[in-house]
Design a protein around this motif. Structure first.
Motif, short mmCIF file in Angstrom:
data_model
loop_
_atom_site.label_atom_id
_atom_site.label_comp_id
_atom_site.label_asym_id
_atom_site.label_seq_id
_atom_site.Cartn_x
_atom_site.Cartn_y
_atom_site.Cartn_z
N VAL A 249 12.27 24.65 -2.48
CA VAL A 249 10.81 24.64 -2.57
C VAL A 249 10.48 23.93 -3.87
CG1 VAL A 249 8.69 25.97 -2.73
CG2 VAL A 249 10.55 26.79 -1.27
N ASN A 250 9.64 22.92 -3.78
CA ASN A 250 9.33 22.07 -4.92
C ASN A 250 7.90 22.31 -5.36
OD1 ASN A 250 8.08 19.39 -5.93
ND2 ASN A 250 10.27 19.06 -6.23
N ASN A 251 7.71 22.64 -6.64
CA ASN A 251 6.37 22.91 -7.16
C ASN A 251 5.42 21.74 -6.92
OD1 ASN A 251 4.37 24.34 -9.03
ND2 ASN A 251 4.69 22.39 -10.07
N THR B 19 10.46 33.00 17.23
CA THR B 19 10.12 34.36 16.78
C THR B 19 10.62 34.62 15.36
OG1 THR B 19 12.17 35.20 17.80
CG2 THR B 19 10.15 35.24 19.15
N TYR B 20 10.95 33.54 14.66
CA TYR B 20 11.50 33.68 13.31
C TYR B 20 10.48 34.33 12.37
CZ TYR B 20 13.39 32.26 8.76
OH TYR B 20 13.87 32.23 7.48
N ASP B 21 10.91 35.34 11.63
CA ASP B 21 10.04 35.99 10.64
C ASP B 21 10.76 36.20 9.31
OD1 ASP B 21 11.80 37.96 11.31
OD2 ASP B 21 10.29 39.48 11.80
N GLY B 22 11.73 35.32 9.04
CA GLY B 22 12.51 35.43 7.81
C GLY B 22 11.90 34.66 6.66
N PRO B 23 12.69 34.37 5.63
CA PRO B 23 12.20 33.65 4.45
C PRO B 23 11.60 32.29 4.79
CG PRO B 23 14.34 34.64 4.01
CD PRO B 23 14.10 34.81 5.48
N TYR B 24 10.67 31.86 3.95
CA TYR B 24 10.06 30.54 4.07
C TYR B 24 11.16 29.48 4.12
CZ TYR B 24 6.92 26.68 2.71
OH TYR B 24 6.21 25.52 2.65
N PHE B 25 11.06 28.51 5.07
CA PHE B 25 12.18 27.57 5.24
C PHE B 25 11.68 26.31 5.95
CE2 PHE B 25 16.69 27.02 7.19
CZ PHE B 25 17.07 26.19 6.16
N ASP B 26 11.50 25.23 5.20
CA ASP B 26 11.22 23.94 5.82
C ASP B 26 11.88 22.78 5.07
OD1 ASP B 26 9.64 23.50 3.57
OD2 ASP B 26 7.72 23.62 4.64
N TRP B 27 12.80 23.12 4.14
CA TRP B 27 13.41 22.08 3.31
C TRP B 27 14.84 22.53 2.99
CZ3 TRP B 27 10.40 19.77 -1.43
CH2 TRP B 27 11.09 18.66 -1.93
N PRO B 28 15.84 22.06 3.73
CA PRO B 28 17.21 22.55 3.52
C PRO B 28 17.81 22.07 2.21
CG PRO B 28 17.21 20.72 5.06
CD PRO B 28 15.76 21.05 4.80
N ASN C 155 0.85 -1.19 0.00
CA ASN C 155 0.00 0.00 0.00
C ASN C 155 0.89 1.23 0.00
OD1 ASN C 155 -2.59 1.53 0.49
ND2 ASN C 155 -1.43 2.12 2.32
N PHE C 156 0.59 2.19 -0.88
CA PHE C 156 1.36 3.42 -1.00
C PHE C 156 0.44 4.61 -0.74
CE2 PHE C 156 3.46 6.49 -4.25
CZ PHE C 156 4.17 7.12 -3.24
N GLU C 157 0.75 5.37 0.31
CA GLU C 157 0.01 6.59 0.63
C GLU C 157 0.70 7.77 -0.06
OE1 GLU C 157 -2.83 6.72 2.06
OE2 GLU C 157 -2.94 4.64 2.76
N ARG C 158 -0.03 8.45 -0.92
CA ARG C 158 0.57 9.43 -1.82
C ARG C 158 0.79 10.80 -1.16
NH1 ARG C 158 -0.08 8.06 -7.23
NH2 ARG C 158 1.55 9.63 -7.49
N GLY C 159 1.74 11.56 -1.75
CA GLY C 159 1.82 12.98 -1.46
C GLY C 159 3.09 13.50 -0.84
N GLN C 160 4.04 12.63 -0.46
CA GLN C 160 5.25 13.13 0.17
C GLN C 160 6.22 13.72 -0.86
OE1 GLN C 160 5.87 13.72 3.19
NE2 GLN C 160 5.25 12.08 4.60
N GLU C 161 7.01 14.68 -0.42
CA GLU C 161 8.10 15.28 -1.18
C GLU C 161 7.66 15.60 -2.61
OE1 GLU C 161 11.77 13.12 -2.11
OE2 GLU C 161 12.83 14.45 -0.76
N GLY C 162 8.35 15.05 -3.61
CA GLY C 162 8.02 15.35 -5.00
C GLY C 162 7.19 14.29 -5.69
#
Length: 497
Positions: free
Chosen positions: A142-144, A207-216, A115-122
């Motif tokens: 950031v991946n479209n 308190t971070y308010d910089g650029p979007y960042f969740d994927w190094p 069983n494969f649950e879809r939607g992770q990463e790319g």
């Protein structure tokens, strides 16, 4: 008899309270599982990253000495096929997208059902011709496709890893009363991108308010500020906590159905993840620091035998296959080079003298549990270095084979199956990290007892010579291709065969 392998991707043990009491990460279910069961304190990867690690687990052999990222080979003797041959039903539920991309062939297809649950990463799941808006400004990647996929899960239970554990619970309900099966439950989280619902992020406020960042990005840190890196660690921690919650739901399902007490359950990871340590983020291109290779291993035996016990013996992921086979009373195939963990548990008996680990075509690393030694290639072009295999794929692409770069024949000592022997080229192989081998050009020696974070490299010729001998012993034991000695500059290693 029943057995479960719960594989959690990119699990940095330093974030887990069961390994690091100073961790502020909420992982109550993994902590409780550790307290109730057996915790291995000196467990290492062999091959990394994702698919090489899985080939190790499924074959009980070390992949990175002979090939890069790729599919299961047609000649591989595997845990799943061996179980099937002996009447054990096999099932996997996963949200790991690399199984279904080029370079991930033949893994899930071994199982009776998957069983494969879809939607992770790319994962090419949500389909839009126009694409998605990319957050700007941003650090890292950031991946479209990933941004599109996120549109499809808005509630916690709709996220891929929660769906994976929910599907595992559903499978248990659908198979009440069944016996003689092996189930693999595989959570992609906390693999990047670090994405979870807001209630988990609220546990780690900043308190971070910089650029979007969740994927190094896969490179040394550059523009990312200390505040940005703290934010990234919080995003990782929140994603880990969400995974832990659903892991706990599955373990509770096993307890409620009475399956828990009568099963072998192994919980581990494929590798860790760098989150600013040593000036790096992500994995694959930097030295093989402890944060990447020293991974969790938790084991539940039927009847909760040895609950709360900690094991200090040196172990690796190649030892999982023979452990499951011994549990099912199946003889271990001769191709397997790992060893069952079951005999070591009662008295924490010495298990192995050394363990080697690494990424194909880079440094080859060895530990004896007290020291780690990173042995770098000696030549600028990293030669001689060859990839061996019959599956001509690697990460998201086919091999780039140039005239004169390959031969075909029975080159591997454990099979007569014909394989390609292809000259490995650094250029173009690391598209995410154009620096290639730049960060693994230096031999490094550490005492991980006195310097567990590997901040103080040692200069000790006698100790280095000892570690080279251990490296050579492991290369012989694991049937490394003969050019590895030359590539690493250790041709004179005593006892080479």
């Amino acid at each position: 008899m029943k057995a479960f392998l719960i594989l959690i991707d990119s699990l940095n043990r330093h974030f887990l309270p069961c390994y690091n009491p100073d961790s502020r990460v909420a992982a109550e279910h993994l902590t409780r599982f550790s307290e109730e069961n057996i915790t291995f304190d000196s467990h290492y990867v062999a091959s990394a990253p994702c698919m090489p690690a899985r080939r190790d687990i499924f074959t009980g052999r070390i992949n990175f000495l002979e090939r890069n990222w790729g599919g299961m080979e047609p000649f591989d003797v595997t845990l799943i096929n061996t179980l099937r041959e002996h009447g054990i039903f096999t099932h996997i539920t996963t949200d790991h997208p690399h199984y279904f991309e080029i370079g991930g062939e033949n893994y899930c297809q071994m199982f009776h059902t998957w069983n494969f649950e879809r939607g992770q990463e790319g994962d090419v799941w949500v389909s839009r011709v126009k694409g998605s808006d990319i957050p700007e400004p941003h650090y890292g990647k950031v991946n479209n496709q990933n941004q599109l996929n996120r549109l499809a899960y808005t509630k916690e239970e709709e996220y891929p890893t929660p769906r994976t554990f929910r599907s595992a619970c559903d499978w248990i309900d659908s198979n009440r009363g069944a016996d003689d099966y092996f189930m693999m439950v595989e959570a992609f989280d906390p693999h990047e991108p670090f994405d979870c619902t807001e209630n988990y992020k609220e546990l780690y406020p900043d308190t971070y308010d910089g650029p979007y960042f969740d994927w190094p990005s896969y490179r040394a840190l550059d523009e990312e500020t200390p505040e940005a890196m703290e934010h990234l660690r919080n995003e990782y921690s929140a994603t880990l906590t969400m995974m832990d919650h659903w892991f706990g739901r599955f373990i509770q399902k096993l307890k409620d159905t009475g399956i828990y007490e009568e099963s072998l359950i192994i919980v581990t990871s494929d590798h860790g993840h760098m989150l600013g340590e040593h000036g790096f983020a992500a994995k694959n291109f930097m030295p093989a620091y402890q944060e990447l290779v020293h991974i969790p291993l938790l084991v539940h035996l039927p009847g909760s035998a040895y609950g709360g016990k900690r094991i200090g013996s040196l172990t690796q992921n190649i030892d999982l296959m023979p452990t499951f086979l011994e549990y099912f009373k199946i003889e271990t195939p001769k191709t397997v080079l790992g060893k069952s963990l079951l005999p070591v548990i009662p008295h924490d008996t010495p298990f192995r003298d050394q363990a080697i680990y690494g990424w194909f075509g880079k440094a080859v690393n060895v530990t004896d549990g007290t020291h780690t030694y990173f042995r770098a290639p000696v030549s600028e072009d990293n030669q001689p270095c060859f990839t061996y295999g019959a599956m001509p794929t690697t990460f998201l692409q086919y091999w780039d084979v140039k005239p004169g770069d390959y031969e075909a024949g029975a080159f591997l000592p454990y099979t007569d199956y014909p394989v390609f022997k292809v000259r490995f080229r650094v250029e173009g192989h690391y598209p995410e990290c154009p620096d290639g081998l730049d960060y693994v050009r230096e031999n490094l020696l550490f005492d991980i007892r006195s310097d567990p974070h590997q901040n103080r490299p040692l200069k000790d010729e006698a100790l280095e010579a000892e570690m080279i001998e251990k490296l050579c012993a492991a290369l012989r034991e694991y049937q490394a291709p003969p050019e590895q000695w030359e590539r690493l500059g250790i041709e004179s290693c005593s006892g080479r065969k």
